[in-house]
Design a protein around this motif. Structure first.
Motif, short mmCIF file in Angstrom:
data_model
loop_
_atom_site.label_atom_id
_atom_site.label_comp_id
_atom_site.label_asym_id
_atom_site.label_seq_id
_atom_site.Cartn_x
_atom_site.Cartn_y
_atom_site.Cartn_z
N GLU A 262 35.42 17.33 -14.88
CA GLU A 262 36.43 17.02 -15.91
C GLU A 262 36.07 17.61 -17.27
N ARG A 263 34.80 17.54 -17.66
CA ARG A 263 34.42 18.02 -18.98
C ARG A 263 34.70 19.52 -19.14
N ARG B 253 38.63 20.61 -18.89
CA ARG B 253 39.46 20.25 -20.04
C ARG B 253 39.16 21.09 -21.28
N SER B 254 38.18 21.96 -21.17
CA SER B 254 37.85 22.81 -22.33
C SER B 254 38.88 23.92 -22.48
#
Length: 509
Positions: free
Chosen positions: A457-458, A461-462
């Protein structure tokens, strides 16, 4: 006695008619006289050039420049003791442009390095017209200094350009560059010289230049090394400059000097990355000309570039990495005062320039017989550098081998910082571990979901992660060469089924 009548005759004492005063020259004739002993020529792309007589030689400049207008103004003042009005100046410039375009003399203008008569010419002059204007003629049989009035090349000079010293023969060796460019290995020293001889190669048309990326940890002297490398090729008062903000400004800067150098680059957007690629391999930029509705301003150029910065800035973009030579500098063991370093460099520069001229002469002599068994990317540039090795005092084969290894290291470094590449490697490793299959195949939408899950997820989402399957496809095409060379992963795509469904596959070779 009555006063004698005044004599109103137009004759002299002998009755002869007085001489008619010479008519004053018309302004148009005065202005035309200013151009009488200046060479006016047109460029191959339809521009207008003026060769202005100055101390026995010619100063070449574009007619549509401030420098040409200043030259007209100064000459008119010296001959007539007055300034040129705006109308008269515009009229003279228009006349000069008309004569240049109508001229049968076609000249190719050059910046610092030129190709003419089968030889490379190196301009030793700077931007100041009062400066030195000799040139070095580099041929296959050797090189020599040519007096300013015998130089046949139309060299253009930016106001910020500085003169080069006269090269000195047999006064330095390739290893002397280590004093100013703090490389660790012989391979990296060979690559630094390879970039120098490639950057000094002029192209009348076509051609491509590798981009030099200088990087290293803090305290490795990156900025100083960049200045010393620039001063060996195309010295300028503009050192340590940042990337411009506008694409147009980048192309204008490249059009006005031979070498484009940028310092302390920490990030490059997609637009500027594409611009650097086009400048390195020959590209153009067009925009609407000022104060017009239909005319275009067009800048077409191919230039060598030097970038000092974070390696992921370039190596993280495969299109830039394909065109780059990455040279890592080691930390300085001993710091020295700037004044001492500059004095040492001033003493060493003529010898280093002589080594460069030796390398260029050897490249002209050996290029036709130089063949690379396993050529790296940028094959033409690598072949030119290998042909120059003899003159540089570098053993045969070292440059091409170091270039291949450099590209492999760059590919690995680029993939290590690329989230999509890491997700692809993880996905294929999962397929091999769980299904004993060295291949994954499915629709673009399925691949997008799979890679997004692997990225987490990290990362997904960038701003750097593709926003949709189409963006993922573009990204995969960019990193495909690196995936193939480093991880032996090949990507394929096509259509299948009665409805023409698109599919993608990732396969370990």
């Amino acid at each position: 006695m009555a006063d004698e009548p005044e004599d109103f005759s137009l004759g002299d004492a002998n009755g002869a008619a007085p001489a008619t005063p010479a008519p004053k020259p018309r302004r148009r004739d005065k202005l035309a006289l200013l151009l009488s002993d200046w060479d006016l020529a047109r460029t191959p792309d339809g521009g207008a050039l003026a060769g202005i007589k100055h101390r026995g030689h010619r100063e070449w400049m574009h007619v549509a420049t401030k420098g040409f207008r200043n030259s007209l103004t100064v000459r008119f003042y010296l001959e007539h003791g007055a300034g040129l009005s705006g109308t008269a100046l515009a009229e003279t410039v228009a006349l000069a442009e008309a004569r240049a375009l109508a001229s049968g003399d076609v000249r190719q203008p050059w910046r610092r390095f030129a190709w003419q008569d089968g030889c490379i010419w190196l301009d030793l002059g700077g931007g100041d017209p009062a400066g030195e204007r000799r040139a070095v003629r580099i041929a296959a049989e050797g090189w020599r200094i040519i007096p300013a009035d015998d130089v046949p090349v139309a060299f253009l000079r930016a106001p910020d350009s500085l003169p080069l010293p006269e090269p000195a023969a047999a006064a330095a060796s390739t290893g002397d560059l280590r004093t100013f460019v703090n490389v660790d290995s012989d391979d990296e020293l060979a690559l630094a010289w390879a970039w120098l001889v490639c950057a000094a190669r002029p192209f009348a048309e076509g051609g491509a230049y590798p981009i030099l990326l200088l990087h290293g940890e803090q305290g490795s002297g990156k900025s100083d090394a960049a200045r010393y490398m620039q001063a060996l090729l195309d010295p300028s008062t503009l050192t340590g400059r940042a990337l411009p903000r506008e694409e147009r400004d980048l192309f204008i800067s490249a059009a006005n000097r031979h070498l484009v150098a940028f310092d302390n680059v920490s990030g490059i957007g997609d637009t500027f990355a594409d611009c650097l690629c086009r400048i390195a391999t020959g590209g153009g930029y067009s925009a609407r000309a000022l104060h017009t509705d239909s005319d275009e301003s067009i800048f077409v150029t191919v230039r060598p570039m030097l970038v000092n910065g974070i390696p992921s800035t370039i190596l993280g973009r495969p299109d830039l990495a394909d065109r780059a030579i990455s040279v890592e500098l080691r930390p300085l063991r001993r710091r020295r005062e700037q004044a001492e370093m500059r004095a040492d460099y001033a003493a060493a520069r003529p010898g280093l320039l002589g080594v460069l001229c030796d390398g260029l002469s050897a490249a002209l002599r050996n290029l036709a017989t130089t063949k690379l068994v396993d050529p790296p990317r940028m094959m033409d540039a690598a072949t030119w550098a290998e042909a120059a090795a003899q003159g540089l005092g570098i053993e045969s084969g070292r440059i091409s081998a170091a270039w291949r290894a450099n590209r492999g290291n760059a590919d690995r470094a680029a993939l290590e910082v690329d989230d999509v590449a890491q997700a692809v490697v993880a996905l294929l490793a999962e397929e091999e571990r769980e299904r004993q299959a060295p291949e994954w195949k499915g629709s673009p939408q399925e691949l997008y979901r799979k890679l997004t899950d692997h990225a987490g997820e990290r990362v997904s989402r960038s701003n750097l992660w593709p926003k949709n399957p189409a963006g993922l496809g573009t990204k995969l095409r960019r990193i495909a060469p690196g995936l193939r060379s480093v991880h032996r992963i090949e990507m394929a795509h096509g259509k299948g089924g009665h409805d023409g469904t698109r599919w993608l596959s990732l396969r370990r070779l």
